[in-house]
Design an enzyme around this catalytic site. Structure first.
Site, mmCIF file in Angstrom:
data_model
loop_
_atom_site.group_PDB
_atom_site.id
_atom_site.type_symbol
_atom_site.label_atom_id
_atom_site.label_comp_id
_atom_site.label_asym_id
_atom_site.label_seq_id
_atom_site.Cartn_x
_atom_site.Cartn_y
_atom_site.Cartn_z
ATOM 1 C CD GLU A 210 8.572 -28.630 -24.505
ATOM 2 O OE1 GLU A 210 7.670 -27.770 -24.572
ATOM 3 O OE2 GLU A 210 8.741 -29.342 -23.500
ATOM 4 N N GLY B 149 -4.373 -10.647 0.828
ATOM 5 C CA GLY B 149 -4.077 -10.828 -0.594
ATOM 6 C C GLY B 149 -2.912 -11.758 -0.767
ATOM 7 N N PRO B 150 -2.692 -12.198 -2.008
ATOM 8 C CG PRO B 150 -2.942 -12.793 -4.223
ATOM 9 C CD PRO B 150 -3.402 -11.812 -3.219
ATOM 10 N N PRO B 151 0.734 -13.398 -1.637
ATOM 11 C CG PRO B 151 2.012 -15.297 -1.298
ATOM 12 C CD PRO B 151 0.685 -14.848 -1.733
ATOM 13 N N GLY B 152 3.362 -10.988 -1.839
ATOM 14 C CA GLY B 152 4.080 -10.116 -2.760
ATOM 15 C C GLY B 152 3.244 -9.050 -3.424
ATOM 16 C CG HIS C 111 3.300 -28.883 -25.215
ATOM 17 N ND1 HIS C 111 2.148 -29.344 -24.639
ATOM 18 C CD2 HIS C 111 4.328 -29.377 -24.480
ATOM 19 C CE1 HIS C 111 2.471 -30.102 -23.593
ATOM 20 N NE2 HIS C 111 3.789 -30.151 -23.494
ATOM 21 C CG ASP D 108 2.886 -31.491 -20.152
ATOM 22 O OD1 ASP D 108 3.192 -30.403 -19.654
ATOM 23 O OD2 ASP D 108 3.483 -32.013 -21.107
ATOM 24 N N GLY E 292 2.235 -6.388 -1.993
ATOM 25 C CA GLY E 292 2.568 -5.062 -1.456
ATOM 26 C C GLY E 292 1.886 -4.711 -0.149
ATOM 27 C CE LYS E 293 -0.192 -9.778 2.257
ATOM 28 N NZ LYS E 293 0.119 -10.294 0.924
HETATM 29 P P1 ADP Z 1 3.543 -8.787 0.933
HETATM 30 O O1 ADP Z 1 2.209 -8.505 0.327
HETATM 31 O O2 ADP Z 1 3.863 -10.229 0.845
HETATM 32 O O3 ADP Z 1 3.707 -8.180 2.261
HETATM 33 P P2 ADP Z 1 5.545 -6.922 0.213
HETATM 34 O O4 ADP Z 1 4.810 -5.702 0.574
HETATM 35 O O5 ADP Z 1 6.577 -7.376 1.167
HETATM 36 O O6 ADP Z 1 4.555 -8.092 -0.057
HETATM 37 O O7 ADP Z 1 6.177 -6.708 -1.215
HETATM 38 C C1 ADP Z 1 7.458 -7.174 -1.538
HETATM 39 C C2 ADP Z 1 8.121 -6.274 -2.525
HETATM 40 O O8 ADP Z 1 7.424 -6.243 -3.762
HETATM 41 C C3 ADP Z 1 8.152 -4.842 -2.087
HETATM 42 O O9 ADP Z 1 9.255 -4.571 -1.297
HETATM 43 C C4 ADP Z 1 8.203 -4.073 -3.405
HETATM 44 O O10 ADP Z 1 9.519 -3.963 -3.863
HETATM 45 C C5 ADP Z 1 7.456 -4.982 -4.349
HETATM 46 N N1 ADP Z 1 6.079 -4.532 -4.554
HETATM 47 C C6 ADP Z 1 4.958 -5.194 -4.258
HETATM 48 N N2 ADP Z 1 3.857 -4.510 -4.607
HETATM 49 C C7 ADP Z 1 4.277 -3.366 -5.118
HETATM 50 C C8 ADP Z 1 3.613 -2.211 -5.646
HETATM 51 N N3 ADP Z 1 2.293 -2.119 -5.720
HETATM 52 N N4 ADP Z 1 4.377 -1.200 -6.083
HETATM 53 C C9 ADP Z 1 5.702 -1.270 -6.041
HETATM 54 N N5 ADP Z 1 6.388 -2.310 -5.557
HETATM 55 C C10 ADP Z 1 5.708 -3.348 -5.113
#
Ligand code: ADP
Length: 638
Positions: free
Chosen positions: A454, A230-233, A457, A528, A235-236
């Site tokens: 602006e 999945g995309p970065p961030g 837009h 743009d 929650g993997k």
């Molecule tokens: P990645 O998918 O890139 O591994 P991370 O698991 O490191 O992402 O997520 C980074 C931070 O984002 C986590 O430490 C948390 O604070 C926040 N985060 C991401 N997804 C969730 C979620 N579903 N619930 C709560 N916090 C989340």
């Protein structure tokens, strides 16, 4: 237990070694000091001939190693005055009492013969020869060698003790961090908001490990590997850490890049070691973050550079995944946001059998994520979580965590006791657009252009039915941009052709306003125009939305053409695509100009307001542009 033994070994080791060093040193000292030659007096040949040999004082002459002649004096003559100096020495009685360094044996012998010419034959002293091993000579080459050996042992021991990073001796060892049941992470499933399906899947895995019998009795095989993508961030890593927290089993975690070292063969041996450790502690979980660092497709890597080391590591990983049976009680979790570049062999069933795709959170999930992160923040009642969630479409969990933190920091900077809604919206703006830079100096003329750009837009999007609702327009420089229009995007998974068209038209509104008002265009529309061009190419070449080209898509999800640096269509088709894109954009540009010419007064009024106030919010927009009819029109249609 094993650990304890290790440390014991380490403690007893230094003693053994120091004894050894001591022994060697004393040995050498003793040999040096006990060397009899060191206590004998050296004399010249002439002295010897005249005062000793010719007088018949000599008992025997021993030539050692053809270099030195040892002279033994008859014991009864030692009391004579001329032997005073040597008779007091420790070896005076046993001899030799003197030594002579000789040049060549022949000349030495002839000199001796000459000196004894007058002595009776039975009184003559003969020369004996002896080969002796000389320790002092050996020291000259043994000592440097010994120093090198001692130094080498010292370095090795330091490394083993971890004094030099501990990695040299252990580089083949896995660097995985083990979190045991007692040292397990504090993250639980409650800390992971949303991601319901993913949580169910992953909880099942934990259950497999705990009660394998329930599954295997029906003939089911427990999955070996689970890939979180999945995309970065999204929650993997967080999810994996929650598994570590919830599962009552040892959890080995490391990042894919830790396998890749500059030493050949290290990666593979680390993989082997990791699996060995995990098997020893089964049931257990291995978590490999950023697996794309090792699992990159072998074909793709070949085309540009070959990295045998990575390939070896990957092969070892594949072998290990195959090697352990379904019931060994080790489950491998891996995370990546580049599943497209992973080697296909890694993805096939039997290795990573399960793929869990974590998507960007929906609005409801964002509310949950906000709630998780707001728990630790002191805030007042103005904070509207629902609104915050709707203001953050397309944001990942990590972005939301970042906004919450930024908001608290902003409030702290303002010396507030609690965090309020305004801090959150400002934090959001900052995360999206970068830092506000009120200090950036813009000339009045430029400001005039930016304000009209602006406003352009704003006015176009206000009168277009398929553009998201506008919330705010600002001409405060932020990050790299000089102004911005903020929209409240709808949650949507698919985009229709009309929506695409209207978006393009609204994006071109800025440039169109410059032309309509000043009859002159500026470079301020670069961003743009870039977006518009990309979107138009996407519509024509990927989404098959062009009437003349028809429903053809040249999208290449496998990335094959990208690596071959070639296009999947003919030159003819390329020309046609370019033509259609050009047509589409110019049509939308004309459309934007039409709208703005029609609403020129509104445009001017809004630009003036922006010049005065810098920011126009929803109320200002409604006051100048009237209620947004376009949206109402759409509702009637629906
Ligand atoms: P990645 O998918 O890139 O591994 P991370 O698991 O490191 O992402 O997520 C980074 C931070 O984002 C986590 O430490 C948390 O604070 C926040 N985060 C991401 N997804 C969730 C979620 N579903 N619930 C709560 N916090 C989340």
């Amino acid at each position: 237990m094993a650990k304890k033994n290790d440390s014991k070994d380490k403690k007893s080791n230094p003693f053994n070694l120091y004894w050894l060093y001591g022994f060697i040193l004393t040995f050498f000292l003793i040999t040096i000091f006990l060397n009899p030659i060191s206590d004998t007096k050296e004399i010249t040949m002439l002295q010897f001939e005249q005062t000793m040999l010719s007088q018949g004082d000599v008992q025997k002459i021993v030539v050692v190693n053809k270099e030195v002649a040892e002279i033994y004096i008859k014991p009864d003559r030692l009391s004579e005055k001329k032997f005073e100096d040597v008779s007091k020495k420790a070896n005076a009685q046993t001899g030799p009492q003197y030594i002579i360094k000789i040049g060549s044996i022949e000349s030495f012998e002839s000199k001796i013969d000459k000196a004894q010419e007058d002595i009776a034959l039975n009184e003559k002293v003969g020369v004996q020869y002896e080969d002796r091993y000389n320790w002092t000579d050996s020291i000259s080459w043994l000592l440097p060698l010994l120093i090198i050996v001692v130094f080498w042992i010292f370095i090795l021991r330091r490394m083993r003790m971890g004094g030099m990073g501990g990695s040299m001796m252990n580089f083949g060892k896995s660097t995985a961090k083990l979190s045991n049941i007692d040292t397990k992470s504090k993250v639980t499933f409650d800390d992971v908001a949303g991601l319901k399906e993913a949580k169910v899947e992953i909880m099942e895995v934990v259950d497999f490990l705990k009660n394998p019998g329930e599954y295997t009795k029906l003939g089911a095989k427990i999955p070996k590997g689970i890939l979180l993508t999945g995309p970065p961030g999204t929650g993997k890593t967080l999810l994996a850490r929650a598994v570590a927290g919830e599962a009552q089993v040892p959890f080995f975690s490391l990042s894919g890049s830790e396998f890749v070292e500059m030493f050949v063969g290290v990666g593979a041996s680390r993989v082997r070691d990791l699996f060995k450790q995990a098997k020893a502690k089964a049931p257990s979980i291995i978590f490999i973050d950023e697996i794309d660092a090792v699992g990159r497709s072998r074909d793709q890597a070949k085309s540009f550079q070959s990295n045998d080391e990575r390939e070896n590591t990957l092969n070892q990983l594949l072998a290990e995944l195959d090697g352990f049976g379904a019931n060994t009680g080790v489950i491998v979790l891996a995370a990546t946001n580049r599943v497209d570049i992973l080697d296909k062999a890694l993805l096939r069933a039997g290795r990573f059998d399960r793929h869990i795709y974590l998507e960007l959170p929906t609005k409801i999930e964002r509310v949950e994520i906000f709630n998780v992160h707001l728990k630790s923040i002191k805030m007042d009642e103005t904070v509207d979580v629902e609104l915050l969630a709707s203001l953050t479409p397309g944001f990942s969990g990590a972005d939301i965590a970042n906004i919450c933190n930024e908001a608290a920091l902003l409030a702290a900077r303002k010396k507030k006791d609690v965090v309020s809604q305004i801090d959150f919206t400002q934090a959001r703006d900052r995360v999206v657009g970068g830092l506000e830079r009120s200090s950036k100096i813009i000339s009045p003329k430029e400001k005039l252009i930016v304000a009209h750009h602006e406003a352009g837009h704003a006015v176009t999007s206000w009168h277009l039915p398929h553009v998201d609702s506008l919330v705010k327009v600002s001409i405060i420089p932020r990050g790299k941009s000089l102004g911005a229009a903020w929209y409240l995007p709808e949650e949507r998974l698919i985009v229709t052709k009309s929506q695409f068209m209207d978006q393009i038209c609204a994006l071109l509104g800025g440039r169109a306003a410059e032309e309509v008002i000043f009859g002159e265009i500026s470079s301020g529309a670069l961003d743009d125009l870039e977006k518009v061009t990309k979107q138009a190419y996407g519509m024509v070449a990927y989404y098959g939305m062009d009437d003349n080209i028809g429903p053809l898509s040249f999208y290449d999800s496998s990335g094959q053409y990208q690596s071959m640096l070639s296009k999947p269509y003919s030159e003819e088709m390329g020309k046609q695509i370019d033509k259609e894109v050009h047509h589409l954009i110019t049509t939308q540009y004309e459309r934007a100009k039409d709208i703005l010419t029609k609403h020129k007064d509104e445009l001017k009024e809004l630009a003036q307001l922006l010049l005065d106030k810098e920011v126009a919010d929803k109320e200002d927009l409604v006051q100048i542009l009237g209620k947004r009819k376009a949206k109402e029109l759409l509702k009637i249609e629906e």
